[in-house]
Design an enzyme around this catalytic site. Structure first.
Site, PDB file in Angstrom:
ATOM      1  N   ARG A  28       5.342  58.521  43.796  1.00 50.30           N
ATOM      2  CA  ARG A  28       5.823  57.140  43.878  1.00 50.30           C
ATOM      3  C   ARG A  28       6.035  56.629  42.467  1.00 50.30           C
ATOM      4  NH1 ARG A  28       0.213  54.241  46.003  1.00 50.30           N
ATOM      5  NH2 ARG A  28      -1.081  54.746  44.200  1.00 50.30           N
TER       6      ARG A  28
ATOM      7  N   CYS B 262      15.061  21.790  32.491  1.00 47.87           N
ATOM      8  CA  CYS B 262      13.977  21.814  31.500  1.00 47.87           C
ATOM      9  C   CYS B 262      12.642  21.757  32.236  1.00 47.87           C
ATOM     10  CB  CYS B 262      14.106  20.652  30.522  1.00 47.87           C
ATOM     11  SG  CYS B 262      14.104  19.024  31.302  1.00 47.87           S
TER      12      CYS B 262
END
Length: 890
Positions: free
Chosen positions: A340, A843
């Site tokens: 994996r 922001c």
């Protein structure tokens, strides 16, 4: 014709790597290795679909699944030449979980399944090794009892320890057959005492119960906790892998190991991992025995090592990524059990990605896509300060980098409890197991007495980005007495220790650390970021309130300042008295006198930021918070004035405080977040905004005269209507014109607004008639969309909402796509209908969150703005958003 049966079960030879969604990562890997002709023990996979159907049916196997399982078992018997439950030639199997996304150690496994009295005798006769067969039986009873029946594993461990103590054995393999027979009887007694039933002797019944246990393990607390941390969906389910057992505990020519095709800590191109002779895989992963480095296999069985090395290289080349491999050697024969993608540290991730580009294994685009944003953050983890005058008391195996200090705690529940209280803790264990995950999440670092670099603690810590040391054999951990000792020194629970997961050093007390604040000098990280800049469309700006913030933002690659919060400047000790005097003033004229004293200070602030960011835009938000936030706390004022009245002391101070309290009471609001702040404050006190705009423009004009390209963008906060914005602009534009006339120079500037109220988003087309840019203030937009007060919500109910899946994500960490995101999409669309080339950004904290950045990319924003220290993360996430879009449209 009858309808075809739904296929719930696949033999390894029927699967492939492309079937990961259906077969899970482990099953797909075993299938791919089988197709490639590698020595993989035969087996089959029960699909993730079956797991989902099991839950949909309230804990019942889907129709046809069990019949397909028994059919696959017969085919496995034919492949292996053995029979399930046959005493003369027994087929034993492992039953293991395997989800689409790797969740190491989070779900259940049962080994040696199929053993009973008769098959144990048959296995002993076949192997000509009674000790081996009895050892396999006691392991099976222990794993089945703990995993399938949820019996406290410590009961079995205590019995095993007592058996070794009676036999004067240091390790499990030293137990003789007679001692193991007694231990098996003891284990069977533990099982019966805990369950009220005899241990099942029918292998078919054992298999059915084990498969069901693996399905159930998908929703254990540890699995859910891990998925929440890794942001893995809850509805995927796990596959079940049933595979013929091969035995690493058959003597000196047998063994088991876990290895990585490259070093998962540093990224170095070398086989890296752990090997244990005469052991089973659980011994390596559980960390119950100290392992040897993988090179020990080369010394013990050189031909096997050479074969394994070839397979490792081949698998890495095939998958074009670092592989995490599990293998067993039985009587000198190698078997590959798992492949994996390897979990890796941030340091390893960037080094491996860059090296693989150089080796032409992957493209630059793939390299950028492969490095996780949080892995980049790990490179900024603290290290022990070179100036620290501290000597390590012990050293273990470094398993996950970074330094951490905290109170030593000796169980996961305490770590979780203290961590949630805001305490820094180091979780100290003999070895960790999957039930410790909730404590590992809250801990700042993890220390274990036993285990190697492939142990549970090491794998999970690397995935979490927690500093970790394993195999600290000189540290004696007494979990019962909640203490550790080294060379006669004892650390009790609650006392501070420091660990350095980069070096493996352990220290007493809180040792000073330093943080790496720039990635520019990091060979691989700087290259990844340069490549990221080639692919991204979104610009990355930074929030900067001071020149030092702007300088750091530039160092990290920011392309502008998206938020300069002027109120932070007001809070500085040298100017707060002037701000308070302005607030206490009774008339506009008196306020303007105090503001005139603030003007040169603000001008200097802005000049420093403009100069640092020369040639780049700087968005300056005019004052936003309510005025009472700049005055002393109301409750403290009431307490002190009451005390002074009662005692009659300090009358002059009492008079001053009473005046102050009267003004605080005048400004007090029941709900200040929705009260007199932002645009509303500027409407009522326009002299404050006039002073700030004058300071901004004077600083910009002065610099322009000196040849510095200052680019101010003036932002009006918390506006809900076009009329509000227009009136504020009408107050401020004359100030801009006057300054430019006074200075004899013209500076390009913009007026814009924050979109942080639902009404502003809904009427963005109107507001864009006067606003030249938008910036989403998503913190307040989230509060006002949900009707949540952030501080109160996070303190009282957000955690419970997340636990109960009422909310999938904390909306203050990741933008709520369906609500807040939809408002943002409307604002972008409507705003640009009015002003086609309108600059729109975001922001605040969401600007540094990778998932929120992906949303901003989809919405076609111009930029995201975040903390200067998160700019590299945002650059990478913005590139990945663009790459993902390109990939999905192919």
């Amino acid at each position: 014709m009858p309808a075809p049966r739904h296929k719930w079960v696949y033999l390894f030879r029927e699967g492939s790597a492309q079937m990961r969604d259906l077969l899970g990562g482990k099953g797909a890997g075993a299938a791919e290795m089988t197709r490639a002709g590698m020595p993989v023990p035969p087996g089959f996979i029960i699909t993730t679909e079956a797991c989902r159907a099991y839950y949909a049916a309230k804990g019942h196997f889907p129709r046809g699944m069990w019949e397909q399982t028994t059919t696959a078992l017969k085919k496995m018997e034919a492949q292996s030449g053995k029979r399930f439950g046959d005493p003369r030639n027994p087929l034993l199997v492992s039953v293991r979980s395997g989800a689409k996304f790797s969740m190491p150690g989070m779900m259940d496994t049962v080994l040696n399944l199929g053993l009973n009295d008769e098959t144990t005798s048959g296995l002993a006769e076949l192997a000509d090794d009674e000790r081996f067969a009895l050892d396999a039986r006691r392991r099976f009873i222990q794993m089945f009892g703990k995993t399938v029946k949820d019996i406290d594993g410590q009961k079995f461990e205590s019995a095993l320890s007592a058996a070794k103590k009676r036999a004067r054995a240091m390790t499990d393999p030293e137990l003789k057959p007679a001692e193991l027979r007694r231990l098996v009887r003891r284990f069977l007694g533990i099982y019966k005492d805990a369950t009220g039933h005899e241990f099942p002797s029918d292998p078919v019944e054992q298999l059915r119960e084990a498969i069901e246990a693996v399905f159930r393990s998908w929703n254990t607390q540890r699995a859910v906790t891990y998925r929440r941390m890794e942001r893995i969906p809850d509805d995927l389910g796990t596959a079940v892998n049933v595979q013929m057992m091969v035995f690493g505990n058959m003597g000196p020519t047998s063994g088991t190991g876990v290895a990585f095709t490259r070093n998962p800590i540093t990224g170095r191109k070398e086989l890296y991992g752990d090997y244990l002779a005469n052991a089973q895989g659980e011994d390596v992963v559980a960390g119950v025995r100290d392992t040897e480095p993988i090179r020990a296999l080369k010394r013990r069985l050189p031909k096997v090592y050479a074969q394994f090395e070839r397979y490792a290289r081949r698998l890495e080349k095939h998958y074009r990524d670092v592989q995490d491999l599990e293998f067993t050697v039985e009587g000198g024969k190698l078997y590959m059990l798992q492949t994996r993608a390897a979990k890796r540290t941030g340091e390893a991730a960037v080094n491996i990605a860059v090296d693989m580009v150089a080796e032409r294994l992957i493209s630059r685009q793939e390299a950028v896509a492969r490095v996780e944003p949080r892995q980049l953050e790990q490179l900024l983890f603290p290290r022990i300060s070179p100036a620290a005058k501290a000597e390590p008391i012990a050293r273990g195996v470094p398993a996950s980098p970074g330094a951490a200090s905290g109170a030593a705690v000796f169980d996961a529940d305490t770590a979780e409890e203290w961590g949630k209280q805001g305490k820094s803790v180091i979780l100290v264990r003999i070895e960790t197991n999957p039930n410790d995950v909730h404590g590992m999440v809250q801990a700042k670092g993890i220390l274990t007495q036993t285990g190697g670099t492939a142990s549970h603690a090491a794998l999970v810590a690397r995935g979490m980005g927690r500093p970790c040391i394993v195999g600290a054999s000189k540290v004696s951990v007494d979990e019962a007495r909640r203490s550790l000792s080294v060379d006669g020194r004892t650390v009790k629970e609650g006392e501070e220790i420091t660990i350095d997961g980069t070096t493996g050093d352990i220290y007493l007390g809180d040792v000073p650390t330093v943080e790496v604040r720039s990635l520019n000098r990091h060979r691989a990280a700087s290259r990844i970021l340069r490549w990221a800049d080639e692919f991204r469309r979104l610009q990355v700006w930074a929030n900067a309130d001071y020149p030092r913030d702007a300088k750091k933002a530039l160092e990290n690659g920011a392309e502008g300042v998206g938020l300069c919060r002027t109120e932070h400047m007001f809070m500085e000790p040298d100017r707060l008295p002037l701000v308070q005097a302005m607030i206490m003033a009774g008339t506009t004229k008196d306020r303007e006198k105090q503001l005139a004293k603030l003007l040169p200070i603000q001008r200097s602030d802005f000049r420093g930021i403009f100069q640092t960011m020369a040639g780049l835009p700087v968005v300056i938000r005019l004052i936003d918070p309510p005025l009472h936030e700049f005055l002393p706390n109301r409750e403290e004022l009431i307490s002190e004035t009451s005390s002074l009245k009662a005692t009659g002391k300090k009358p002059s101070r009492l008079k001053r405080l009473e005046k102050l309290l009267a003004r605080v009471e005048d400004l007090h609001e029941a709900n200040p977040m929705l009260g007199l702040r932002g645009g509303r404050l500027l409407m009522l006190y326009p002299e404050i905004a006039r002073m700030q705009v004058r300071a901004i423009m004077e600083a910009a004009c002065d610099l322009r005269k000196r040849g510095v390209d200052a680019r101010p963008e003036i932002m009006i906060p918390l506006v809900g209507t076009l009329a509000e914005l227009r009136e504020i602009h009408e107050q401020l534009r004359p100030v801009v014109d006057a300054v430019q006339k006074e200075k004899g120079v013209t500076v390009a500037y913009r007026f814009g607004t924050m979109i942080e109220l639902p009404r502003a988003a809904l009427t963005a087309g109107e507001i864009a008639a006067d606003a030249e840019f938008f910036s989403f203030g998503t913190n307040d937009l989230t509060q006002t969309t949900f009707g949540y007060s952030r501080d109160d919500a996070e303190r009282h109910f957000i955690v419970r909402y997340l636990e109960r899946r009422i909310l999938e994500r904390n909306p203050f960490e990741t933008i709520d796509v369906n609500g807040v995101g939809r408002l943002m999409a409307m604002a972008v669309s409507e705003g640009r209908k009015t002003r086609p080339n309108m600059e729109i950004g975001i922001c605040g904290e969401h600007g540094g969150d990778p998932d929120s950045i992906h949303l901003c990319h989809r919405l076609n924003l111009n930029y995201v703005s975040c903390s200067p220290f998160r700019v590299p993360v945002a650059r990478l996430a913005a590139a990945q958003a663009a790459i993902g879009e390109t990939t999905s449209t192919r």
